[in-house]
Design an enzyme around this catalytic site. Structure first.
Site, mmCIF file in Angstrom:
data_model
loop_
_atom_site.group_PDB
_atom_site.id
_atom_site.type_symbol
_atom_site.label_atom_id
_atom_site.label_comp_id
_atom_site.label_asym_id
_atom_site.label_seq_id
_atom_site.Cartn_x
_atom_site.Cartn_y
_atom_site.Cartn_z
ATOM 1 N N LYS A 47 -0.691 -29.684 21.451
ATOM 2 C CA LYS A 47 -0.325 -28.430 20.811
ATOM 3 C C LYS A 47 -0.808 -28.508 19.368
ATOM 4 C CE LYS A 47 2.628 -27.455 18.348
ATOM 5 N NZ LYS A 47 2.855 -27.351 16.851
ATOM 6 N N THR B 262 -2.141 -31.946 12.314
ATOM 7 C CA THR B 262 -0.735 -31.704 12.594
ATOM 8 C C THR B 262 -0.583 -31.145 13.977
ATOM 9 O OG1 THR B 262 -0.273 -31.225 10.343
ATOM 10 C CG2 THR B 262 1.297 -30.440 11.951
ATOM 11 N N THR C 208 3.965 -24.076 19.986
ATOM 12 C CA THR C 208 4.778 -23.331 19.008
ATOM 13 C C THR C 208 4.053 -22.013 18.726
ATOM 14 O OG1 THR C 208 3.789 -24.672 17.246
ATOM 15 C CG2 THR C 208 5.996 -25.261 17.959
ATOM 16 N N ASN D 110 2.629 -17.031 9.249
ATOM 17 C CA ASN D 110 3.281 -18.009 8.400
ATOM 18 C C ASN D 110 4.231 -17.443 7.364
ATOM 19 O OD1 ASN D 110 2.435 -20.790 9.125
ATOM 20 N ND2 ASN D 110 0.467 -19.732 9.121
ATOM 21 N N THR E 189 11.703 -16.682 11.403
ATOM 22 C CA THR E 189 12.493 -15.584 11.967
ATOM 23 C C THR E 189 11.898 -15.075 13.269
ATOM 24 O OG1 THR E 189 11.290 -14.112 10.515
ATOM 25 C CG2 THR E 189 13.440 -14.878 9.788
ATOM 26 N N GLU F 158 -3.993 -20.801 13.623
ATOM 27 C CA GLU F 158 -3.198 -19.577 13.473
ATOM 28 C C GLU F 158 -4.040 -18.437 12.932
ATOM 29 O OE1 GLU F 158 0.004 -21.042 11.147
ATOM 30 O OE2 GLU F 158 1.096 -21.802 12.893
#
Lengths: 395, 395
Positions: free
Chosen positions: B176, B187, B149, B390, B395, B266
């Site tokens: 992932k 997660t 992702t 985040n 979008t 991230e």
């Protein structure tokens, strides 16, 4: 019955209180960094402190001397005097001994500090600075500014409470907050002054009860600092005490300051009330509401003004409280996006929810459908400014 | 005794496994977003799942059908199929029924999903996509890319383990990760394939034990998602089983993938091992180490390469474990900055510690001096990229 109104004056609003802030050279650029609060008569004092096991030297000093009465509080910003061991406590004793030598009227002076952890206090700067204090000054704004660290504005309130008899008492308060704010006692300093004649043995319980739904219900970044302190100074000069009225005014003062702290969270652009209802009990509602204020994914979605209700649901599910997707309801303000198993998130609803999120303050309402427990916690978004402020705080 | 070496091939490295990834139109720009793993003989399968109470539809489907054997796993990115209720489970049943109609060799096919929560799966895209699968493809890279992702690179490992007899078995895995990573089951999705003949009744315990110090010891942002899954597929084609060797290889695969996930957190620029020793017991060491990986103040200090040890100390003090400033030691790599009450943080030490922090990976070592408990948790810094990713994820 009683009536209450906002008045100017901050911590100097109650009778007999004085305060000022000066620049002692701890902050760069000559900004104010040291403050005092003084009462011209001896106060009863009570305080509640951080749950952090590494309580800072000012807290250890307060406890060591079993302080129950004082007429002088010295506060400095920029240096927390934490993780400084016995030497940190001795530094306070030395500074306060100097203060008493300069100002013989001081009785049991106490100190409170906020700032960087793990650095000894610059004693000379503080002692030189306090020699310049004018103890008859009533400059609550200067005091409130001097205790700020990364706060972007000073935080003060004051109220006058009038009883049915026509008699009145006053309560004033100032706080600093910004980063490191957590529900396990918000990371912050708060000083409350009052001329109400609060019984000494009720003060701590009043503070604890007030904190539960105010400073203990807010989160900026989920960190609990070493210095958190809420202190109540009561000089009794109004000779009045009405428990219900005082508790109400104290709660109101703490609640307003708590919301100011969240709204001024480091880099925060929004203050969000997470209203959890329908929990198994109030404790579970509080766990769930506080988990929502902590979630980085929720906080960044708030910053992005993205009604990503899936992250709200996921955080509730991960919070450990009793919950079920078929009884859960989630709403942004008045816009319900998920209703007990049914996703109501079409383009129109999303646009409405996004509109709610563009406000500076709004509520996210989650009903768990499991019982009567309710709690509201207050949080803020997390944006680029937070990273900027905290990646480079010491320099 | 046994020897182990890295080999290419990811999840296709063990005998009899096939995998591929294709673009089904869920991700924009034609990126791969749907993958399969297939075995040409039936596998025993076991999985451990998220602790989130709102487990996603794929997990509920797996449990509902009491899956213990399968030869086909379908994985999609971009849509988590979470908070979608019974309809979400029915969607999976429909998609997998279609898969069986197209590929009659499939037995008990299962599904796994990751992505946005609260949106129904685009069934037509998925069924149209899976019709294009070539089940004889061995494209582990394509599969590993398709399940990403916000990951910035694919995560794969494979090992060949040779026993003293000269016989060998293989283990392969892909994962992932990226955001929403928490110690309460990172997660993430992870799929492990092996041709070892792992006894079915040992698989779950092996996964649990392996996860304890790997996926359950990492944190990117402290959020526990609805979809976390670690799945082990064993087709037994090597006809070999050596418990110690297999457990070692499984742990090694999970550990390497866990570190890749943290390093690719991230916006992360650093992977930091928080090595806590001297805790009262291992449980308290784990609580303390994980608290350090969660602290926003610590994470932003890592990003700023600022050896702000006071924040480390404060986080330890707030973690609730037994600790005392006079027995605590804190070091950045080999540079001790605080030693049982003594602050060793002069300009020279600060420069050395800052140098350690400029590395991509390093250890922060905290000895609590309270007992023999030890645990290492792995975390990353939090910078502007995390906020960017985040605040605008959907979008």
């Amino acid at each position: 019955m009683f009536t209450m109104k906002s008045i100017p004056g901050g911590v100097c609003a109650p009778e007999g209180f004085y305060a000022d802030g000066i620049a002692a050279g701890l902050k760069p650029n000559g900004q104010k960094d040291m403050a005092f609060i003084r009462s011209d008569t001896l106060c009863d004092v009570a305080a509640i402190f951080t749950a952090n096991r590494f309580q800072a030297a000012p807290i250890r000093h307060f406890k060591k001397h079993g302080i129950t009465q004082t007429n002088f509080v010295l506060v400095n910003a920029k240096n927390a005097n934490a993780m400084t061991g016995e030497a940190g406590v001795a530094d306070i004793e030395e500074i306060l001994a100097h203060a008493k030598a300069v100002f013989p009227s001081l009785e049991n002076p106490v100190m409170s500090s906020t700032g960087v952890i793990g650095v000894r206090l610059p004693k000379e700067k503080l002692t030189a600075g306090l020699e310049t204090f004018d103890l008859t000054a009533k400059n609550p704004d200067a005091a409130a500014r001097a205790i700020m660290t990364t706060d972007s504005y000073d935080k003060q309130v004051a109220f006058e409470v009038t009883l049915e008899t026509g008699e009145s008492f006053r309560i004033g308060a100032m706080a600093k907050g910004a980063g490191m704010i957590d529900p396990a006692m918000a990371t912050m300093l708060c000083f409350v002054t009052t001329d109400a004649a609060v019984p000494a043995d009720e003060m701590k319980a009043l503070l604890r009860s007030g904190a539960e739904t105010t400073f203990n219900a807010i989160s900026v970044d989920g960190d609990t600092s070493t210095n958190d302190t809420v202190m109540l100074l009561s000089n009794g000069q109004s000779a009045l005490y009405h428990r219900e009225a005082f508790a109400h005014a104290l709660h109101k003062a703490m609640h307003e300051l708590a919301l100011m702290i969240v709204a001024d969270g480091e880099g925060a652009t929004k203050c969000v009330a997470f209203e959890v209802t329908g929990a198994k009990n109030d404790e579970e509602a509080a766990i769930c509401a506080k988990a929502l204020t902590h979630s980085l994914l929720v906080k960044t979605a708030l910053y992005g003004e993205d009604p990503n209700w899936g992250r709200i649901a996921s955080t509730i599910g991960a919070s450990g409280v009793q919950c079920d997707p078929t009884t859960l309801t989630i709403a942004f303000g008045g816009v319900t996006v998920y209703d007990r198993g049914t996703i109501l998130f079409d383009a129109e609803t999303e646009a409405k929810a996004a509109k709610v999120m563009r406000k500076k303050a709004f509520a996210i309402r989650c009903d768990l459908g499991q019982g009567d427990g309710a709690f509201t916690a207050y949080g803020c978004d997390l944006g680029h400014e937070y990273v900027k402020i905290n990646a480079d705080y010491r320099t």
